[in-house]
Design a protein around this motif. Structure first.
Motif, short mmCIF file in Angstrom:
data_model
loop_
_atom_site.label_atom_id
_atom_site.label_comp_id
_atom_site.label_asym_id
_atom_site.label_seq_id
_atom_site.Cartn_x
_atom_site.Cartn_y
_atom_site.Cartn_z
N VAL A 118 2.73 -2.02 12.56
CA VAL A 118 3.15 -2.51 11.25
C VAL A 118 3.99 -1.44 10.54
O VAL A 118 4.96 -1.75 9.87
CB VAL A 118 1.92 -2.87 10.39
N PHE A 119 3.60 -0.18 10.70
CA PHE A 119 4.30 0.94 10.07
C PHE A 119 4.09 2.17 10.95
O PHE A 119 3.00 2.38 11.48
CB PHE A 119 3.74 1.20 8.67
N ASP A 144 5.10 1.64 -0.70
CA ASP A 144 5.30 0.35 -0.03
C ASP A 144 5.32 0.49 1.49
O ASP A 144 6.16 -0.09 2.17
CB ASP A 144 6.60 -0.32 -0.51
N ALA A 145 4.36 1.24 2.02
CA ALA A 145 4.32 1.50 3.47
C ALA A 145 4.04 0.22 4.26
O ALA A 145 4.66 -0.01 5.30
CB ALA A 145 3.28 2.56 3.79
N VAL A 179 0.85 -1.19 0.00
CA VAL A 179 0.00 0.00 0.00
C VAL A 179 0.88 1.24 0.00
O VAL A 179 1.82 1.34 0.77
CB VAL A 179 -0.92 0.01 1.24
N THR A 180 0.56 2.18 -0.89
CA THR A 180 1.21 3.48 -0.92
C THR A 180 0.32 4.45 -0.14
O THR A 180 -0.91 4.44 -0.31
CB THR A 180 1.39 3.97 -2.36
N GLU A 216 -2.72 -0.57 -4.29
CA GLU A 216 -3.56 0.11 -3.31
C GLU A 216 -2.94 1.44 -2.93
O GLU A 216 -1.73 1.54 -2.71
CB GLU A 216 -3.67 -0.74 -2.04
N VAL A 217 -3.77 2.48 -2.84
CA VAL A 217 -3.32 3.79 -2.40
C VAL A 217 -4.29 4.30 -1.34
O VAL A 217 -5.50 4.24 -1.51
CB VAL A 217 -3.26 4.81 -3.57
N LEU A 218 -3.72 4.77 -0.23
CA LEU A 218 -4.51 5.37 0.84
C LEU A 218 -4.16 6.85 0.88
O LEU A 218 -2.99 7.21 0.95
CB LEU A 218 -4.18 4.72 2.18
N TYR A 219 -5.19 7.70 0.81
CA TYR A 219 -5.00 9.15 0.84
C TYR A 219 -5.40 9.65 2.23
O TYR A 219 -6.51 9.43 2.68
CB TYR A 219 -5.86 9.83 -0.22
#
Length: 144
Positions: free
Chosen positions: A67-68, A88-89, A35-36, A124-127
Motif C-alpha cells: 500500500v505504501f 497522507d501515507a 494516516v500520517t 490518525e498518526v502512527l509514530y
C-alpha cells in the motif's frame, strides 16, 4: 416531439438530483481519512530504513500488495534531524506495518487499527521510533 422533450427533461432532472445526493453524502462523510507517519530515532549515527505498509490480510510478499513503501534516513539525534513526517501515507484502514533496516532485514512489525471516527477534526498518526539498529517501537494516537 412532446414526449421526447419530457423524457429528456425527466432524465436531466433525475441526473441533477442524483448528483446533488452524491454531493451531500460526500459532505457528510468527507474524503477517506488518511494516516500520517512520524519516523524518528534516538541514537548518534544515521540509519536507513525501509517502511512498508501492507493490507492486514496480506498472504504473500508480492509487490502488488504494498500500500505504501518508502526508504528513510533516520537520525542523528536532534530536534529537527531526528524526525521525518510523511503526511497522507495511506488511507486509514487496518494494515500491517513493517520496518526493515537496510543491510539487516526486518526489525519490527505492527498491526495498525484505525481509531478515529469518520469526520474527526484530527487524523490518525502512527509514530515509528527506532530505539536501536535492532529495535523499533510503534505507537498511534488515540481518538476520543
Amino acid at each position: 416531439m412532446e414526449r421526447t422533450r419530457r423524457a429528456i427533461l425527466g432524465t436531466l432532472g433525475t441526473s441533477v438530483l442524483g448528483a446533488l445526493g452524491g454531493c451531500s453524502l460526500r459532505e457528510r462523510f468527507g474524503d477517506p481519512q488518511t494516516v500520517t507517519i512520524e519516523v524518528g530515532g534516538d541514537f548518534d549515527a544515521e540509519r536507513t530504513i525501509e517502511l512498508e505498509v501492507l493490507p492486514a490480510a496480506v498472504e504473500s510478499g508480492l509487490s502488488e500488495n504494498v500500500v505504501f513503501q518508502q526508504t528513510i534516513t533516520v537520525g542523528p539525534s536532534g530536534p529537527e534531524e531526528a524526525l521525518s513526517v510523511i503526511e497522507d501515507a495511506f488511507e486509514s484502514a487496518r494494515a500491517l506495518i513493517r520496518v526493515h533496516v537496510l543491510g539487516l532485514g526486518l526489525i519490527g512489525e505492527y498491526t495498525f487499527v484505525p481509531d478515529c471516527p469518520p469526520g474527526a477534526t484530527y487524523g490518525e498518526v502512527l509514530y515509528v521510533t527506532l530505539q536501536s539498529v535492532f529495535d523499533v517501537t510503534f505507537r498511534q494516537n488515540r481518538c476520543q
